[in-house]
Scaffold this motif. Sequence first.
Motif, mmCIF file in Angstrom:
data_model
loop_
_atom_site.group_PDB
_atom_site.id
_atom_site.type_symbol
_atom_site.label_atom_id
_atom_site.label_comp_id
_atom_site.label_asym_id
_atom_site.label_seq_id
_atom_site.Cartn_x
_atom_site.Cartn_y
_atom_site.Cartn_z
ATOM 1 N N PHE A 1 35.092 44.755 44.313
ATOM 2 C CA PHE A 1 35.660 44.072 45.403
ATOM 3 C C PHE A 1 34.585 43.290 46.447
ATOM 4 C CE2 PHE A 1 37.781 44.321 49.678
ATOM 5 C CZ PHE A 1 38.391 43.129 49.592
ATOM 6 N N VAL A 2 33.657 44.431 47.044
ATOM 7 C CA VAL A 2 32.721 43.635 47.956
ATOM 8 C C VAL A 2 31.897 42.366 47.190
ATOM 9 C CG1 VAL A 2 30.381 44.321 49.152
ATOM 10 C CG2 VAL A 2 32.389 45.881 49.344
ATOM 11 N N GLN A 3 31.511 42.886 45.814
ATOM 12 C CA GLN A 3 30.853 41.788 45.191
ATOM 13 C C GLN A 3 31.680 40.417 44.740
ATOM 14 O OE1 GLN A 3 28.672 43.648 42.031
ATOM 15 N NE2 GLN A 3 27.875 41.784 41.398
ATOM 16 N N HIS A 4 32.901 40.777 44.324
ATOM 17 C CA HIS A 4 33.585 39.234 43.855
ATOM 18 C C HIS A 4 34.738 39.003 44.540
ATOM 19 C CE1 HIS A 4 31.012 39.849 40.328
ATOM 20 N NE2 HIS A 4 31.527 41.183 40.022
ATOM 21 N N GLY A 5 35.257 39.842 45.576
ATOM 22 C CA GLY A 5 36.389 39.556 46.619
ATOM 23 C C GLY A 5 37.678 39.751 45.951
ATOM 24 N N ILE A 6 38.822 39.405 46.629
ATOM 25 C CA ILE A 6 39.907 39.813 46.259
ATOM 26 C C ILE A 6 40.377 39.209 44.895
ATOM 27 C CG2 ILE A 6 41.214 37.974 47.718
ATOM 28 C CD1 ILE A 6 43.234 40.271 48.581
ATOM 29 N N ALA A 7 39.909 37.905 44.728
ATOM 30 C CA ALA A 7 40.496 37.028 43.583
ATOM 31 C C ALA A 7 39.942 37.976 42.322
ATOM 32 C CB ALA A 7 39.587 35.722 43.493
ATOM 33 N N TRP A 8 38.945 38.614 42.263
ATOM 34 C CA TRP A 8 38.606 39.582 41.095
ATOM 35 C C TRP A 8 39.678 40.664 40.854
ATOM 36 C CZ3 TRP A 8 37.277 44.702 40.069
ATOM 37 C CH2 TRP A 8 36.891 45.122 38.923
ATOM 38 N N LEU A 9 39.981 41.457 41.915
ATOM 39 C CA LEU A 9 41.117 42.297 42.045
ATOM 40 C C LEU A 9 42.465 41.768 41.270
ATOM 41 C CD1 LEU A 9 40.585 44.173 45.344
ATOM 42 C CD2 LEU A 9 39.787 45.000 43.231
ATOM 43 N N GLN A 10 42.718 40.633 42.072
ATOM 44 C CA GLN A 10 44.141 40.053 41.550
ATOM 45 C C GLN A 10 44.090 39.804 40.204
ATOM 46 O OE1 GLN A 10 44.034 36.801 44.359
ATOM 47 N NE2 GLN A 10 44.959 37.852 45.835
ATOM 48 N N GLN A 11 42.851 39.258 39.764
ATOM 49 C CA GLN A 11 42.756 38.678 38.122
ATOM 50 C C GLN A 11 42.742 39.917 37.059
ATOM 51 O OE1 GLN A 11 39.109 36.692 37.221
ATOM 52 N NE2 GLN A 11 39.501 36.610 35.201
ATOM 53 N N GLN A 12 42.147 41.131 37.567
ATOM 54 C CA GLN A 12 42.051 42.409 36.812
ATOM 55 C C GLN A 12 43.657 42.893 36.838
ATOM 56 O OE1 GLN A 12 39.503 44.274 35.264
ATOM 57 N NE2 GLN A 12 38.605 42.357 35.213
ATOM 58 N N LEU A 13 44.144 42.828 37.919
ATOM 59 C CA LEU A 13 45.617 43.414 37.895
ATOM 60 C C LEU A 13 46.616 42.680 37.120
ATOM 61 C CD1 LEU A 13 46.735 46.056 38.836
ATOM 62 C CD2 LEU A 13 47.492 44.659 40.817
ATOM 63 N N GLN A 14 46.471 41.123 37.251
ATOM 64 C CA GLN A 14 47.356 40.356 36.713
ATOM 65 C C GLN A 14 47.193 40.376 35.094
ATOM 66 O OE1 GLN A 14 47.045 36.298 37.978
ATOM 67 N NE2 GLN A 14 49.080 35.754 37.703
ATOM 68 N N GLU A 15 46.041 40.462 34.596
ATOM 69 C CA GLU A 15 45.776 40.583 33.063
ATOM 70 C C GLU A 15 45.984 42.006 32.579
ATOM 71 O OE1 GLU A 15 41.628 39.906 32.548
ATOM 72 O OE2 GLU A 15 41.956 37.683 33.131
ATOM 73 N N ARG A 16 45.945 43.148 33.129
ATOM 74 C CA ARG A 16 45.978 44.141 32.649
ATOM 75 C C ARG A 16 47.623 45.210 33.106
ATOM 76 N NH1 ARG A 16 41.153 47.664 34.634
ATOM 77 N NH2 ARG A 16 42.093 49.301 33.405
ATOM 78 N N ASP A 17 48.189 44.471 34.275
ATOM 79 C CA ASP A 17 49.300 45.204 34.605
ATOM 80 C C ASP A 17 50.313 44.213 35.133
ATOM 81 O OD1 ASP A 17 51.581 46.931 35.206
ATOM 82 O OD2 ASP A 17 50.235 48.288 36.477
ATOM 83 N N PRO A 18 50.587 43.208 34.346
ATOM 84 C CA PRO A 18 51.534 42.049 34.824
ATOM 85 C C PRO A 18 52.792 42.458 35.545
ATOM 86 C CG PRO A 18 51.321 42.002 32.756
ATOM 87 C CD PRO A 18 50.462 43.187 33.056
ATOM 88 N N ASP A 19 53.269 43.391 35.137
ATOM 89 C CA ASP A 19 54.890 43.830 35.738
ATOM 90 C C ASP A 19 54.374 44.240 37.222
ATOM 91 O OD1 ASP A 19 56.019 43.157 33.146
ATOM 92 O OD2 ASP A 19 56.238 45.136 32.809
ATOM 93 N N PHE A 20 53.638 45.162 37.313
ATOM 94 C CA PHE A 20 53.247 45.532 38.493
ATOM 95 C C PHE A 20 52.810 44.471 39.617
ATOM 96 C CE2 PHE A 20 50.749 47.185 42.019
ATOM 97 C CZ PHE A 20 51.665 47.865 42.754
ATOM 98 N N TYR A 21 52.023 43.551 38.806
ATOM 99 C CA TYR A 21 51.344 42.503 39.867
ATOM 100 C C TYR A 21 52.422 41.568 40.284
ATOM 101 C CZ TYR A 21 48.353 38.593 41.196
ATOM 102 O OH TYR A 21 47.732 37.571 41.985
ATOM 103 N N ALA A 22 53.679 41.453 39.593
ATOM 104 C CA ALA A 22 54.694 40.478 39.681
ATOM 105 C C ALA A 22 55.126 40.948 41.241
ATOM 106 C CB ALA A 22 55.594 40.373 38.473
ATOM 107 N N ILE A 23 55.148 42.475 41.597
ATOM 108 C CA ILE A 23 55.864 42.834 42.869
ATOM 109 C C ILE A 23 54.699 43.423 43.748
ATOM 110 C CG2 ILE A 23 58.059 43.292 41.559
ATOM 111 C CD1 ILE A 23 57.003 46.346 41.327
ATOM 112 N N ALA A 24 53.605 43.234 43.330
ATOM 113 C CA ALA A 24 52.574 43.992 44.325
ATOM 114 C C ALA A 24 52.319 43.103 45.373
ATOM 115 C CB ALA A 24 51.275 43.794 43.302
ATOM 116 N N GLU A 25 51.800 43.692 46.661
ATOM 117 C CA GLU A 25 51.132 42.922 47.869
ATOM 118 C C GLU A 25 50.171 42.573 47.524
ATOM 119 O OE1 GLU A 25 51.206 44.802 51.668
ATOM 120 O OE2 GLU A 25 52.501 46.570 50.798
ATOM 121 N N THR A 26 49.926 41.013 46.810
ATOM 122 C CA THR A 26 48.526 40.555 46.202
ATOM 123 C C THR A 26 47.729 40.335 47.094
ATOM 124 O OG1 THR A 26 49.680 38.559 46.169
ATOM 125 C CG2 THR A 26 49.894 39.560 44.093
#
Length: 299
Positions: free
Chosen positions: A130-155
């Motif tokens: 997160f420190v290295q790549h920022g929030i966009a990296w976290l969002q991308q990881q979660l969107q790819e690996r757990d799309p159902d949760f990402y759809a309702i997460a506090e992104t």
Amino acid sequence: MQKTVIVIAGPTASGKTALSIQLAQLFNTAVISADSRQCYREITIGTAKPSPEELAAVPHYFINSHSIKEDINAGIYEKLALGYAREIFQQNDVAIMCGGTGLYIRAFAEGIDDMPAIPPGIRTHLNEQFVQHGIAWLQQQLQERDPDFYAIAETQNPQRLIRALEVLNATGKSITTFRTANRIPRDFRIIKIGITLPKEQLHHNIHYRVDQMIHAGLVEEVRSVAPYREHNALRTVGYQEIFQFLDGHISLDQAINDIKTHTRQYAKRQLTWFRKDPAFQWFDPRQVKDIVTWVQQQL
């Protein structure tokens, strides 16, 4: 009459507070907030708390009840809210719960499972990424690996994203699987009302509310809680964008536009969450007579 909690849920800026106070006055009872940020005394403008007049109209629980230095989560909320309900039921048969934090409402209604233990190395690695790549990296990881949760997460909340990813890395399972396994029966009835407005009206309300927050001094409020900016309550819409402005990364106009955009996106995720629960009966909040009639038929 069986003891009953009437839950009023829906997206931000849809009119939940006004409706909850009307129902609480009708039943001469109190409101339990189901909002994960309005409990903090130090943040008022950006959390859209009920006004002093609204708070004086009926008793409220879980508003201005904690300091921002305290970390509240769904498990803690479940125990607190059940205690509030018991207190209200000593005097009344009906309690009102009002808010937009879907996980808190679910924890109250069904219980919440113990989350798995996370090896510290996993958390450390994700925080480094997160420190290295920022929030966009976290969002991308979660969107790819757990799309159902990402759809309702506090992104926009990195702590929530890291939490979901560490559960995924530690167990190979979505965080949602740990939230729905065992429903705990309650010894009272729960009636669920969902309210929302036509999209254009909801967006208008959101934009108007953000402008009112700025006018009321949101920038000064955010500046006053800057020492706690790593706290989970401040890693959310309305605070993150103003921190970006205060850090000199964006203009105030850009911050305001970002708050409006992110709030619209949050409202959409709230609707996605609540609409997955078939127990909700949906209304336009302006149909107060219809809502009251329906509630009285259920009791």
